[in-house]
Scaffold this motif. Sequence first.
Motif, mmCIF file in Angstrom:
data_model
loop_
_atom_site.group_PDB
_atom_site.id
_atom_site.type_symbol
_atom_site.label_atom_id
_atom_site.label_comp_id
_atom_site.label_asym_id
_atom_site.label_seq_id
_atom_site.Cartn_x
_atom_site.Cartn_y
_atom_site.Cartn_z
ATOM 1 N N LEU A 4 0.840 -1.190 0.000
ATOM 2 C CA LEU A 4 0.000 0.000 0.000
ATOM 3 C C LEU A 4 0.875 1.239 0.000
ATOM 4 C CD1 LEU A 4 -2.568 -1.050 2.735
ATOM 5 C CD2 LEU A 4 -2.772 -1.315 0.267
ATOM 6 N N GLU A 5 0.570 2.162 -0.887
ATOM 7 C CA GLU A 5 1.269 3.444 -0.891
ATOM 8 C C GLU A 5 0.392 4.441 -0.152
ATOM 9 O OE1 GLU A 5 2.857 6.868 -3.921
ATOM 10 O OE2 GLU A 5 2.456 4.887 -4.735
ATOM 11 N N ILE A 6 0.751 4.691 1.095
ATOM 12 C CA ILE A 6 -0.027 5.569 1.955
ATOM 13 C C ILE A 6 0.756 6.856 2.168
ATOM 14 C CG2 ILE A 6 -1.064 5.843 4.230
ATOM 15 C CD1 ILE A 6 -1.315 2.766 4.308
ATOM 16 N N ARG A 7 0.090 7.985 1.911
ATOM 17 C CA ARG A 7 0.726 9.296 2.081
ATOM 18 C C ARG A 7 -0.168 10.205 2.915
ATOM 19 N NH1 ARG A 7 2.539 11.002 -4.011
ATOM 20 N NH2 ARG A 7 3.443 9.012 -4.611
ATOM 21 N N GLN A 55 -5.277 17.772 7.265
ATOM 22 C CA GLN A 55 -4.376 16.724 6.815
ATOM 23 C C GLN A 55 -5.131 15.403 6.871
ATOM 24 O OE1 GLN A 55 -0.796 17.062 9.216
ATOM 25 N NE2 GLN A 55 0.174 18.109 7.497
ATOM 26 N N VAL A 56 -4.938 14.594 5.832
ATOM 27 C CA VAL A 56 -5.653 13.324 5.710
ATOM 28 C C VAL A 56 -4.672 12.242 5.278
ATOM 29 C CG1 VAL A 56 -7.917 14.332 5.200
ATOM 30 C CG2 VAL A 56 -6.304 13.918 3.330
ATOM 31 N N ILE A 57 -5.069 11.003 5.470
ATOM 32 C CA ILE A 57 -4.294 9.862 5.021
ATOM 33 C C ILE A 57 -4.895 9.385 3.703
ATOM 34 C CG2 ILE A 57 -3.542 7.522 5.569
ATOM 35 C CD1 ILE A 57 -3.877 8.314 8.533
ATOM 36 N N VAL A 58 -4.026 9.232 2.687
ATOM 37 C CA VAL A 58 -4.490 8.906 1.340
ATOM 38 C C VAL A 58 -3.840 7.608 0.871
ATOM 39 C CG1 VAL A 58 -4.620 9.716 -1.052
ATOM 40 C CG2 VAL A 58 -4.705 11.373 0.823
#
Length: 87
Positions: A4-7, A55-58
């Motif tokens: 998973l690419e989480i930014r 700010q959120v996690i995407v």
Amino acid sequence: MIRLEIRVGKIIEISKHPEADNLYVESVDVGESTPRTIVSGLVEYCPIESLLHQQVIVLCNLKPRALKGITSYGMLLCSSNSDHTKV
């Protein structure tokens, strides 16, 4: 193995989807050259004012998917209580 690419990103614009009452269209800055357009179903859980400039996690490495005519390039990750009434 799937990774998973989480930014972490920041919602810089948000509006209600023009064709769906339960969807938002967000513009999220995740540090790329242009913001990502993300369509999310958070209308009944979060007012626009509480999401704008947050700010959120995407989740970034999903295939783009059209939702009611607007292509979404990721997913906002959220948590909820056990009965899913609060996000």
